[in-house]
Design a protein around this motif. Structure first.
Motif, PDB file in Angstrom:
ATOM      1  N   GLN A 140       0.838  -1.217   0.000  1.00 18.61           N
ATOM      2  CA  GLN A 140       0.000   0.000   0.000  1.00 18.61           C
ATOM      3  C   GLN A 140       0.865   1.256   0.000  1.00 18.61           C
ATOM      4  N   LEU A 141       1.864   1.284   0.854  1.00 21.64           N
ATOM      5  CA  LEU A 141       2.742   2.444   0.968  1.00 21.64           C
ATOM      6  C   LEU A 141       3.476   2.699  -0.340  1.00 21.64           C
ATOM      7  N   ARG A 142       3.966   1.663  -0.956  1.00 24.07           N
ATOM      8  CA  ARG A 142       4.736   1.826  -2.192  1.00 24.07           C
ATOM      9  C   ARG A 142       3.849   2.192  -3.374  1.00 24.07           C
ATOM     10  N   ARG A 143       2.573   1.780  -3.325  1.00 27.84           N
ATOM     11  CA  ARG A 143       1.626   2.208  -4.361  1.00 27.84           C
ATOM     12  C   ARG A 143       1.362   3.705  -4.275  1.00 27.84           C
ATOM     13  N   THR A 144       1.263   4.200  -3.050  1.00 34.30           N
ATOM     14  CA  THR A 144       0.898   5.613  -2.873  1.00 34.30           C
ATOM     15  C   THR A 144       2.102   6.556  -2.843  1.00 34.30           C
TER      16      THR A 144
END
Length: 180
Positions: free
Chosen positions: A73-77
């Motif tokens: 999630q963090l790397r997507r955002t």
């Protein structure tokens, strides 16, 4: 704890007596006194949601559970180079995830080679600390597990440490000494 220049305690109360709340009280007081900012809770995977809920409900603290899903999630955002330990000051990590290759890589990206002052993190809370005590089955010496090695490597990057356990002693003196 709050009067100690460097908090380093083992809270060894019986099951159900509120070790999580005691740790939360120490944490809250250290936060209010501006003595801590970056906090990591290490606990068995089955307790991560409990810790998150307890800290939110009782102390108004929003912890982030760092796991594979959080990382995705963090790397997507925020991009592929985003590191949860730079982004989130209050984190919960499971004992089972911590020794893994992904956790080791992410922590090594965040932590300096050697402990520095000020430390990279402020407060480490390890719940069910008996899980990180070195095992001493039939040998006369304690044998480190992957979890033991991971927490030992990590702990030196924290200014303060709280260890919680209802069963801190496994019957082996060397194991107990290594935990302390």
């Amino acid at each position: 704890a709050v009067d100690m220049p460097r908090v380093s305690l083992l809270i060894a109360d019986d099951v159900g007596l509120g070790k999580t709340i005691e740790a939360g009280l120490v944490l809250q007081e250290l936060l209010l006194r501006h003595r801590v900012r970056r906090v990591m809770v290490v606990c068995p995977a089955t307790l991560t949601l409990k810790w998150k809920a307890e800290m939110a409900e009782k102390f108004g603290l929003d912890f982030t559970i760092v796991d594979s899903e959080c990382l995705r999630q963090l790397r997507r955002t925020q991009g592929i180079a985003a590191n949860p330990f730079r982004v989130y000051p209050l984190t919960i990590v499971s004992l089972q995830w911590l020794p893994g290759a992904r956790a080791e890589r992410i922590l090594s990206e965040f932590l300096p080679q050697r402990p520095t002052y000020p430390r990279a993190f402020d407060l480490l809370i390890v719940d069910e600390a008996h899980h990180i005590a070195p095992k001493a089955p039939k040998a006369s010496y304690a044998v480190d597990s992957d979890q033991t090695r991971s927490v030992r490597r990590l702990a030196e990057h924290f200014e303060h440490r709280l260890f919680l356990s209802a069963t801190p002693h496994n019957g082996y003196r060397d194991s107990w000494t290594a935990l302390l």
